[in-house]
Scaffold this motif. Structure first.
Motif, short mmCIF file in Angstrom:
data_model
loop_
_atom_site.label_atom_id
_atom_site.label_comp_id
_atom_site.label_asym_id
_atom_site.label_seq_id
_atom_site.Cartn_x
_atom_site.Cartn_y
_atom_site.Cartn_z
N ASP A 75 10.14 13.47 -7.84
CA ASP A 75 9.56 12.09 -7.83
C ASP A 75 8.74 11.76 -6.72
OD1 ASP A 75 10.76 11.91 -10.52
OD2 ASP A 75 12.16 10.49 -9.65
N ARG A 76 9.31 11.81 -5.62
CA ARG A 76 8.27 11.61 -4.29
C ARG A 76 7.07 12.15 -4.22
NH1 ARG A 76 6.79 12.52 0.50
NH2 ARG A 76 6.76 10.78 2.05
N ASN A 134 0.94 -1.11 0.15
CA ASN A 134 -0.11 -0.03 -0.09
C ASN A 134 0.97 1.14 0.09
OD1 ASN A 134 -2.05 1.75 0.27
ND2 ASN A 134 -2.72 1.06 2.18
N PRO A 135 0.66 2.09 -0.91
CA PRO A 135 1.64 3.45 -0.91
C PRO A 135 1.53 4.24 0.23
CG PRO A 135 0.24 3.07 -2.98
CD PRO A 135 -0.29 2.15 -1.83
N ASN A 136 2.53 4.41 0.66
CA ASN A 136 2.81 5.51 1.99
C ASN A 136 3.99 6.33 1.87
OD1 ASN A 136 4.74 3.59 3.54
ND2 ASN A 136 2.85 2.38 3.62
N ALA A 137 4.19 6.98 3.11
CA ALA A 137 5.57 7.80 3.12
C ALA A 137 6.74 6.68 3.24
CB ALA A 137 5.59 8.69 4.40
N ASP A 138 6.59 5.55 3.93
CA ASP A 138 7.67 4.65 4.24
C ASP A 138 8.25 4.23 2.78
OD1 ASP A 138 7.68 5.32 6.88
OD2 ASP A 138 6.26 3.46 7.36
N ASN A 139 7.23 3.73 1.93
CA ASN A 139 7.87 3.38 0.40
C ASN A 139 7.51 4.31 -0.47
OD1 ASN A 139 4.96 3.39 -0.42
ND2 ASN A 139 4.67 1.40 0.37
#
Length: 158
Positions: free
Chosen positions: A40-41, A6-11
């Motif tokens: 990009d982030r 799941n997309p999140n700040a950690d990944n």
């Protein structure tokens, strides 16, 4: 099982996958999914949190969803794990699957198609019509085909 967490700040909001979507979109349409001035982030986070839908599926014979932003999760009333383990054909009503399949084959030949529409089904059974859909091929810098992406900003619950 999902190939991505799941997309999140950690990944970093799956920045590598989002870069594939962004580069392919720009190359094929000449447009940007989000401002090219974003890092990009920053772009990956902006796409994940966008008020419009962004989705992708892989290149398997029966493509599986590989990405859906928060708007997609909301529209389909699914968790990340549910959505990214579902064959994308199951998002369309049975009578609409043949037309959807024809459209995706056309996208594969042409590179992208703009202004399509169709009926989709949420996990709850709620149907909604997606409009102003742009579907494009996901192709990396080496020319390898990875699947297709789609974005839309209009939907009507029916």
């Amino acid at each position: 099982m999902s190939i991505f967490p799941n997309p999140n700040a950690d990944n970093r909001y799956l920045v590598e996958h989002i870069n594939l979507l962004r580069r392919s979109f720009k190359q094929l349409t000449g447009r940007d999914l989000v401002s090219p001035a974003l890092s990009d982030r920053g772009a990956a986070q902006k796409i994940f949190e966008a008020p419009f839908a962004v989705v992708s599926h892989n290149a398997s014979p029966d493509p599986i969803y590989t990405y859906g932003n928060q708007k997609v999760m909301e529209l389909f009333a699914m968790t990340w794990a549910e959505f990214t383990s579902m064959p994308s054909r199951l998002s369309a009503d049975i009578p609409d699957r043949e037309e959807r399949s024809r459209l995706l084959a056309e996208v594969k030949r042409q590179g992208f198609i703009d202004h399509c529409s169709g009926i989709r089904i949420a996990k709850t059974g709620q149907r909604f019509r997606i409009e102003n859909v742009l579907v494009w091929n996901l192709v990396d810098e080496a020319g390898q085909y990875w699947g297709q992406g789609a974005t839309f900003d209009r939907w009507v619950f029916i």
